[in-house]
Write a protein that holds these residues in place. Structure first.
Motif, mmCIF file in Angstrom:
data_model
loop_
_atom_site.group_PDB
_atom_site.id
_atom_site.type_symbol
_atom_site.label_atom_id
_atom_site.label_comp_id
_atom_site.label_asym_id
_atom_site.label_seq_id
_atom_site.Cartn_x
_atom_site.Cartn_y
_atom_site.Cartn_z
ATOM 1 N N ASP A 67 19.299 -8.378 -32.951
ATOM 2 C CA ASP A 67 18.643 -7.371 -32.665
ATOM 3 C C ASP A 67 19.411 -6.070 -33.112
ATOM 4 O O ASP A 67 18.506 -5.270 -33.682
ATOM 5 N N ARG A 70 18.403 -5.959 -36.832
ATOM 6 C CA ARG A 70 16.671 -5.498 -36.888
ATOM 7 C C ARG A 70 16.855 -3.957 -36.727
ATOM 8 O O ARG A 70 15.997 -3.291 -37.283
ATOM 9 N N PHE A 74 15.168 -1.045 -38.985
ATOM 10 C CA PHE A 74 13.917 -0.353 -38.486
ATOM 11 C C PHE A 74 14.548 1.148 -38.676
ATOM 12 O O PHE A 74 13.599 1.961 -38.998
ATOM 13 N N VAL A 85 5.851 0.411 -40.725
ATOM 14 C CA VAL A 85 6.450 -0.850 -40.567
ATOM 15 C C VAL A 85 5.446 -2.103 -40.042
ATOM 16 O O VAL A 85 5.052 -1.800 -38.975
ATOM 17 N N GLU A 86 5.300 -3.040 -40.594
ATOM 18 C CA GLU A 86 4.689 -4.043 -40.115
ATOM 19 C C GLU A 86 5.681 -5.285 -39.234
ATOM 20 O O GLU A 86 5.286 -5.601 -38.044
ATOM 21 N N TYR A 87 6.763 -5.607 -40.062
ATOM 22 C CA TYR A 87 7.926 -6.054 -39.255
ATOM 23 C C TYR A 87 9.139 -5.987 -40.135
ATOM 24 O O TYR A 87 9.403 -5.809 -41.222
ATOM 25 N N VAL A 88 10.216 -6.376 -39.031
ATOM 26 C CA VAL A 88 11.735 -6.307 -39.554
ATOM 27 C C VAL A 88 11.896 -7.824 -38.943
ATOM 28 O O VAL A 88 11.525 -8.011 -37.719
ATOM 29 N N SER A 89 12.743 -8.696 -39.488
ATOM 30 C CA SER A 89 13.187 -10.010 -38.998
ATOM 31 C C SER A 89 14.261 -10.219 -39.405
ATOM 32 O O SER A 89 15.020 -10.020 -40.453
ATOM 33 N N GLU A 98 12.985 -16.918 -35.195
ATOM 34 C CA GLU A 98 13.871 -15.459 -35.123
ATOM 35 C C GLU A 98 15.361 -15.874 -34.422
ATOM 36 O O GLU A 98 15.224 -16.890 -33.559
ATOM 37 N N LEU A 110 11.268 -8.201 -44.400
ATOM 38 C CA LEU A 110 10.691 -6.982 -43.831
ATOM 39 C C LEU A 110 9.318 -7.122 -44.416
ATOM 40 O O LEU A 110 9.174 -7.385 -45.564
ATOM 41 N N ARG A 118 0.766 -3.451 -49.352
ATOM 42 C CA ARG A 118 1.792 -4.142 -48.591
ATOM 43 C C ARG A 118 3.117 -4.650 -49.415
ATOM 44 O O ARG A 118 2.754 -5.233 -50.566
#
Length: 137
Positions: A67, A70, A74, A85-89, A98, A110, A118
């Motif tokens: 976390d 991440r 972010f 931002v769509e995602y961070v992983s 995850e 990401l 995109r």
């Protein structure tokens, strides 16, 4: 990694070999999608690499809490106003599930949008203690 898993799932008798991502001098991964960026978006796009390197830097310094990594990605991404931002992983390097903690090879990845374009990028956190190998998924 996604293609490797798909080959396993479909029992395709082939070896999938990850290769380093080819990047522009400013760190942006080469992609046919880059031509869809405006000049302003293109100037902002290296924020993807900076976000991944922020996670890598913290991980190399000993941070294992996924976390926190991440959050680091972010935080860097949201400093750029043009980024959506769509995602961070931070995911397991084999299953792409995850992670809570990094205790095995992992993938930082990401996805963001600049307008309608995109962009995705990733960084393998493989335990080498060095720069590891980065590859596009």
């Amino acid at each position: 990694m996604v293609i490797r898993q798909m080959a396993r799932d479909l029992a395709i008798g082939t070896e999938v070999v990850a290769c380093p991502t080819i990047r522009e001098p400013d760190g942006l991964a080469l992609s046919s999608r880059n031509v869809h960026l405006s000049a302003e978006e293109r100037a902002a796009a290296p924020v993807l690499r900076r976000a991944l390197l922020a996670a890598r830097s913290r991980w190399e310094a000993g941070e294992a809490d996924a976390d926190r990594l991440r959050d680091a990605m972010f935080e860097v991404l949201t400093q750029e106003p043009l980024v959506d931002v769509e995602y961070v992983s931070i995911a397991d390097g084999a299953s792409l599930a995850e992670l809570d903690r990094i205790d095995r090879p992992a993938l930082a990845s990401l996805a963001v949008r600049f307008g309608a374009t995109r962009l995705i990028d990733n960084e393998i956190l493989d335990g080498t203690g060095g720069t590891g190998r980065a590859g596009s998924v």
